[in-house]
Design a protein around this motif. Structure first.
Motif, PDB file in Angstrom:
ATOM      1  N   ARG A 150       0.337  -1.313  -0.105  1.00  0.00           N
ATOM      2  CA  ARG A 150      -0.095  -0.176   0.184  1.00  0.00           C
ATOM      3  C   ARG A 150       0.997   1.307   0.112  1.00  0.00           C
ATOM      4  NH1 ARG A 150      -5.944   0.330   2.663  1.00  0.00           N
ATOM      5  NH2 ARG A 150      -6.008  -1.093   1.806  1.00  0.00           N
ATOM      6  N   GLY A 151       1.976   0.994   0.818  1.00  0.00           N
ATOM      7  CA  GLY A 151       2.671   2.193   0.694  1.00  0.00           C
ATOM      8  C   GLY A 151       3.732   2.078  -0.145  1.00  0.00           C
ATOM      9  N   GLU A 152       3.917   1.290  -1.191  1.00  0.00           N
ATOM     10  CA  GLU A 152       5.228   1.193  -2.061  1.00  0.00           C
ATOM     11  C   GLU A 152       4.369   1.910  -3.395  1.00  0.00           C
ATOM     12  OE1 GLU A 152       7.123   0.606  -5.574  1.00  0.00           O
ATOM     13  OE2 GLU A 152       5.333  -0.572  -5.279  1.00  0.00           O
ATOM     14  N   PRO A 153       5.591   3.084  -3.699  1.00  0.00           N
ATOM     15  CA  PRO A 153       4.681   4.257  -4.952  1.00  0.00           C
ATOM     16  C   PRO A 153       5.215   4.227  -5.563  1.00  0.00           C
ATOM     17  CG  PRO A 153       6.978   4.519  -3.002  1.00  0.00           C
ATOM     18  CD  PRO A 153       6.670   3.750  -2.544  1.00  0.00           C
ATOM     19  N   HIS A 154       6.568   2.774  -6.353  1.00  0.00           N
ATOM     20  CA  HIS A 154       7.304   2.878  -7.874  1.00  0.00           C
ATOM     21  C   HIS A 154       6.216   2.079  -8.337  1.00  0.00           C
ATOM     22  CE1 HIS A 154      10.457   4.817  -6.169  1.00  0.00           C
ATOM     23  NE2 HIS A 154      10.683   4.093  -4.597  1.00  0.00           N
ATOM     24  N   TYR A 155       5.775   0.678  -7.844  1.00  0.00           N
ATOM     25  CA  TYR A 155       5.114  -0.169  -8.582  1.00  0.00           C
ATOM     26  C   TYR A 155       3.894  -0.385  -8.753  1.00  0.00           C
ATOM     27  CZ  TYR A 155       4.833  -4.111 -11.543  1.00  0.00           C
ATOM     28  OH  TYR A 155       4.304  -5.180 -12.033  1.00  0.00           O
ATOM     29  N   GLY A 202      20.134  -5.927 -11.880  1.00  0.00           N
ATOM     30  CA  GLY A 202      19.003  -5.962 -10.519  1.00  0.00           C
ATOM     31  C   GLY A 202      17.448  -6.280 -10.849  1.00  0.00           C
ATOM     32  N   VAL A 203      17.450  -7.608 -10.142  1.00  0.00           N
ATOM     33  CA  VAL A 203      16.473  -8.359 -10.558  1.00  0.00           C
ATOM     34  C   VAL A 203      14.710  -7.005 -11.160  1.00  0.00           C
ATOM     35  CG1 VAL A 203      14.863  -8.627  -8.739  1.00  0.00           C
ATOM     36  CG2 VAL A 203      14.571 -10.098 -10.521  1.00  0.00           C
ATOM     37  N   ASN A 204      14.915  -5.748  -9.795  1.00  0.00           N
ATOM     38  CA  ASN A 204      14.451  -4.582 -10.671  1.00  0.00           C
ATOM     39  C   ASN A 204      15.042  -3.346  -9.918  1.00  0.00           C
ATOM     40  OD1 ASN A 204      15.055  -4.316  -7.620  1.00  0.00           O
ATOM     41  ND2 ASN A 204      12.415  -4.305  -7.328  1.00  0.00           N
ATOM     42  N   ASP A 205      14.360  -2.268 -10.864  1.00  0.00           N
ATOM     43  CA  ASP A 205      15.607  -1.076 -10.241  1.00  0.00           C
ATOM     44  C   ASP A 205      15.923  -0.626  -8.866  1.00  0.00           C
ATOM     45  OD1 ASP A 205      15.120  -0.494 -13.249  1.00  0.00           O
ATOM     46  OD2 ASP A 205      13.772   1.347 -12.937  1.00  0.00           O
ATOM     47  N   ASP A 206      15.145  -1.274  -8.026  1.00  0.00           N
ATOM     48  CA  ASP A 206      15.259  -0.758  -6.481  1.00  0.00           C
ATOM     49  C   ASP A 206      16.666  -1.235  -6.478  1.00  0.00           C
ATOM     50  OD1 ASP A 206      15.072   0.479  -4.247  1.00  0.00           O
ATOM     51  OD2 ASP A 206      14.477  -1.460  -3.295  1.00  0.00           O
ATOM     52  N   ILE A 207      17.242  -2.911  -6.843  1.00  0.00           N
ATOM     53  CA  ILE A 207      17.773  -3.457  -5.926  1.00  0.00           C
ATOM     54  C   ILE A 207      18.845  -2.366  -7.279  1.00  0.00           C
ATOM     55  CG2 ILE A 207      19.299  -5.849  -6.478  1.00  0.00           C
ATOM     56  CD1 ILE A 207      16.317  -6.519  -5.070  1.00  0.00           C
ATOM     57  N   ALA A 208      18.957  -2.716  -8.803  1.00  0.00           N
ATOM     58  CA  ALA A 208      19.993  -1.707  -8.694  1.00  0.00           C
ATOM     59  C   ALA A 208      20.399  -0.503  -9.089  1.00  0.00           C
ATOM     60  CB  ALA A 208      19.299  -2.137 -10.614  1.00  0.00           C
ATOM     61  N   LEU A 209      19.577   0.231  -8.077  1.00  0.00           N
ATOM     62  CA  LEU A 209      19.783   1.596  -7.761  1.00  0.00           C
ATOM     63  C   LEU A 209      20.841   1.471  -7.019  1.00  0.00           C
ATOM     64  CD1 LEU A 209      16.647   3.700  -9.357  1.00  0.00           C
ATOM     65  CD2 LEU A 209      19.039   3.455  -9.612  1.00  0.00           C
ATOM     66  N   GLN A 210      20.148   0.456  -5.350  1.00  0.00           N
ATOM     67  CA  GLN A 210      21.230   0.364  -4.374  1.00  0.00           C
ATOM     68  C   GLN A 210      22.814  -0.047  -4.815  1.00  0.00           C
ATOM     69  OE1 GLN A 210      19.332  -1.344  -0.815  1.00  0.00           O
ATOM     70  NE2 GLN A 210      17.012  -1.266  -2.424  1.00  0.00           N
ATOM     71  N   TRP A 211      22.483  -1.419  -5.417  1.00  0.00           N
ATOM     72  CA  TRP A 211      24.118  -2.253  -5.570  1.00  0.00           C
ATOM     73  C   TRP A 211      25.154  -0.717  -6.848  1.00  0.00           C
ATOM     74  CZ3 TRP A 211      26.706  -4.677  -3.420  1.00  0.00           C
ATOM     75  CH2 TRP A 211      27.991  -5.231  -4.088  1.00  0.00           C
ATOM     76  N   MET A 212      24.135  -0.673  -7.479  1.00  0.00           N
ATOM     77  CA  MET A 212      24.867   0.746  -8.182  1.00  0.00           C
ATOM     78  C   MET A 212      26.353   1.933  -7.085  1.00  0.00           C
ATOM     79  SD  MET A 212      24.582   2.783 -11.798  1.00  0.00           S
ATOM     80  CE  MET A 212      23.346   4.057 -11.174  1.00  0.00           C
ATOM     81  N   ASN A 213      25.094   2.397  -6.076  1.00  0.00           N
ATOM     82  CA  ASN A 213      25.408   3.157  -4.539  1.00  0.00           C
ATOM     83  C   ASN A 213      26.854   2.392  -4.199  1.00  0.00           C
ATOM     84  OD1 ASN A 213      23.911   5.611  -6.102  1.00  0.00           O
ATOM     85  ND2 ASN A 213      22.316   4.354  -4.508  1.00  0.00           N
ATOM     86  N   LYS A 214      26.092   1.125  -4.254  1.00  0.00           N
ATOM     87  CA  LYS A 214      27.186   0.659  -3.296  1.00  0.00           C
ATOM     88  C   LYS A 214      28.383   0.240  -4.033  1.00  0.00           C
ATOM     89  CE  LYS A 214      29.134  -1.152   0.831  1.00  0.00           C
ATOM     90  NZ  LYS A 214      28.873  -0.648   2.107  1.00  0.00           N
ATOM     91  N   LEU A 215      28.577   0.222  -4.909  1.00  0.00           N
ATOM     92  CA  LEU A 215      29.544  -0.374  -6.144  1.00  0.00           C
ATOM     93  C   LEU A 215      30.447   1.251  -6.172  1.00  0.00           C
ATOM     94  CD1 LEU A 215      28.556  -1.917  -9.237  1.00  0.00           C
ATOM     95  CD2 LEU A 215      30.132  -3.201  -7.233  1.00  0.00           C
ATOM     96  N   ASN A 263      11.565   0.821 -14.428  1.00  0.00           N
ATOM     97  CA  ASN A 263      11.748   2.750 -14.699  1.00  0.00           C
ATOM     98  C   ASN A 263      11.262   3.011 -13.667  1.00  0.00           C
ATOM     99  OD1 ASN A 263      12.363   4.212 -16.392  1.00  0.00           O
ATOM    100  ND2 ASN A 263      10.427   4.532 -17.280  1.00  0.00           N
ATOM    101  N   VAL A 264      11.059   2.781 -12.856  1.00  0.00           N
ATOM    102  CA  VAL A 264      11.122   3.811 -11.948  1.00  0.00           C
ATOM    103  C   VAL A 264      11.363   5.684 -12.215  1.00  0.00           C
ATOM    104  CG1 VAL A 264      10.942   1.742  -9.829  1.00  0.00           C
ATOM    105  CG2 VAL A 264      12.847   3.128  -9.764  1.00  0.00           C
ATOM    106  N   HIS A 265      11.286   6.053 -11.408  1.00  0.00           N
ATOM    107  CA  HIS A 265      11.179   7.798 -11.923  1.00  0.00           C
ATOM    108  C   HIS A 265      12.951   7.565 -11.476  1.00  0.00           C
ATOM    109  CE1 HIS A 265       6.849   8.666 -12.327  1.00  0.00           C
ATOM    110  NE2 HIS A 265       6.499   8.164 -11.749  1.00  0.00           N
ATOM    111  N   ALA A 266      12.888   7.491  -9.976  1.00  0.00           N
ATOM    112  CA  ALA A 266      14.923   7.626  -9.958  1.00  0.00           C
ATOM    113  C   ALA A 266      15.678   7.125 -10.561  1.00  0.00           C
ATOM    114  CB  ALA A 266      15.035   6.332  -8.586  1.00  0.00           C
TER     115      ALA A 266
END
Length: 351
Positions: free
Chosen positions: A80-85, A265-278, A296-299
């Motif tokens: 319910r509170g998940e804005p991206h999907y 990343g199996v979704n963008d959220d995972i891909a974005l978090q991992w890219m920042n960590k790299l 293709n989330v807004h972020a």
């Protein structure tokens, strides 16, 4: 006969105080316009009326005609509170309901053992006027027992982004298999030779389908057998943020020639978090390795660098779910359908 709906029952379903619901219904100040809209929409869907004779808390604009039907939308409480999907899928559903003059009601059914002796309508949503329920939209995964109870109401059901072969109902989803094939083939075209996938096997059927698509592409679409691409999967507990540091430690200890030169990343959220960590670890993207996501989330468009991803038409998914429900109402005896919305690659600077 319609069940009497109280202000307290509206407050319970919306997670608001009785005071806030009362002020929203009466048009008084003290609540936001967004909250007022939620209260009025649910009140219409439930057929709420003020206890004062001759008055109506929710103006319909045409009091002489019968109330319009509503779509019952079952949404997992966690989403319910998940804005991206899911919120974007939901907005598409609400828009499609409005276009048809329908109302909508959102519930999060969670049925216990005792519910098997309770009529399904009362177990799922006891305050609803079920006579006006046009049908049920199920957003995402629910236990089979919940789906069975929904089917027992006799209303048509449409599953969104979830499949249940034992249930005779229509399904609307993205072509997650195609999305997986797309990201893998794109990375292969970029001459990547060591591809790593970060996923959570148990979280969603869509994740599993994307993984299958990746494996299909790697196994069946490789044009040059002398330069095979290796593939490795990291299965993480997605909801637990500790996975990032744990995976980072694993990568640091890997020999350089075994580290992936491309990450999915199996979704963008995972891909974005991992890219920042790299980047924190000193790896540049796309200099040292490529990173790609799916959703293709807004972020994804505003990250640094912008994330290459596969677009999923979320609002359209919600629209098509309501279309499927209307079709099922108008043609109840036709074979069940599975509709897959195609995906599209959005190349950006990360890959």
């Amino acid at each position: 006969m319609s069940r009497k709906v109280s202000i307290q029952s509206l407050a319970d379903q919306l997670g608001l105080s009785k005071y806030a619901v009362s002020r929203a219904l009466s048009g008084k100040t003290g609540v936001s316009e967004a909250t007022r809209a939620r209260v009025l929409e649910l009140a219409r869907a439930l057929g709420y009326r003020q206890s004062t004779p001759g008055s109506s808390a929710v103006p319909t604009g045409n009091e002489d005609q019968s109330e319009p039907p509503f779509a019952l939308i079952c949404m997992n409480q966690l989403n319910r509170g998940e804005p991206h999907y899911w919120q974007r899928v939901l907005s598409g559903m609400i828009s499609a309901c409005n276009e048809r003059g329908w109302h909508h009601a959102i519930v999060s059914p969670s049925l216990g053992v005792a519910d098997e002796h309770t009529p399904p309508e009362r177990a799922i949503a006891p305050h609803l006027d079920w006579e006006r329920c046009a049908g049920v939209i199920v957003m995402g995964a629910f236990p089979h027992a919940v789906l069975q109870r929904l089917a027992q109401t006799g209303r048509p059901i449409v599953l969104v982004d979830h499949q249940e072969p034992l249930l005779n109902c229509d399904t609307i989803s993205h072509d997650n298999l195609e999305a997986g094939i797309t990201v893998a083939r794109y990375l292969m075209s970029m001459q990547c030779r060591r591809i790593g996938l970060i996923t959570d096997d148990g979280r969603a059927a869509s994740f599993a389908q994307r993984k299958i698509g990746i494996e299909l592409a790697l196994n069946h679409f490789h044009a040059d057998s002398s330069r095979l691409t290796t593939f490795r999967e990291w299965n993480i507990p997605y909801e637990n943020g500790e996975w990032i540091d744990q995976l980072a430690a694993t990568i640091k200890n890997m020999p350089h020639d075994e580290r992936p030169d491309a990450w999915i990343g199996v979704n963008d959220d995972i891909a974005l978090q991992w890219m920042n960590k790299l980047q924190e670890m000193g790896f540049s993207t796309p200099g040292d390795c490529l990173v790609i996501g799916i959703d293709n989330v807004h972020a994804a468009a505003t990250s640094s660098p912008p994330l290459t991803t596969v677009n999923l038409c979320k609002e359209e998914l919600g629209q098509r779910a309501i279309e499927a429900l209307q079709r099922r109402i108008e043609r109840p005896g036709t074979p069940k359908e599975t509709v897959m919305l195609s995906t599209s690659l959005i190349p950006r600077e990360s890959a």
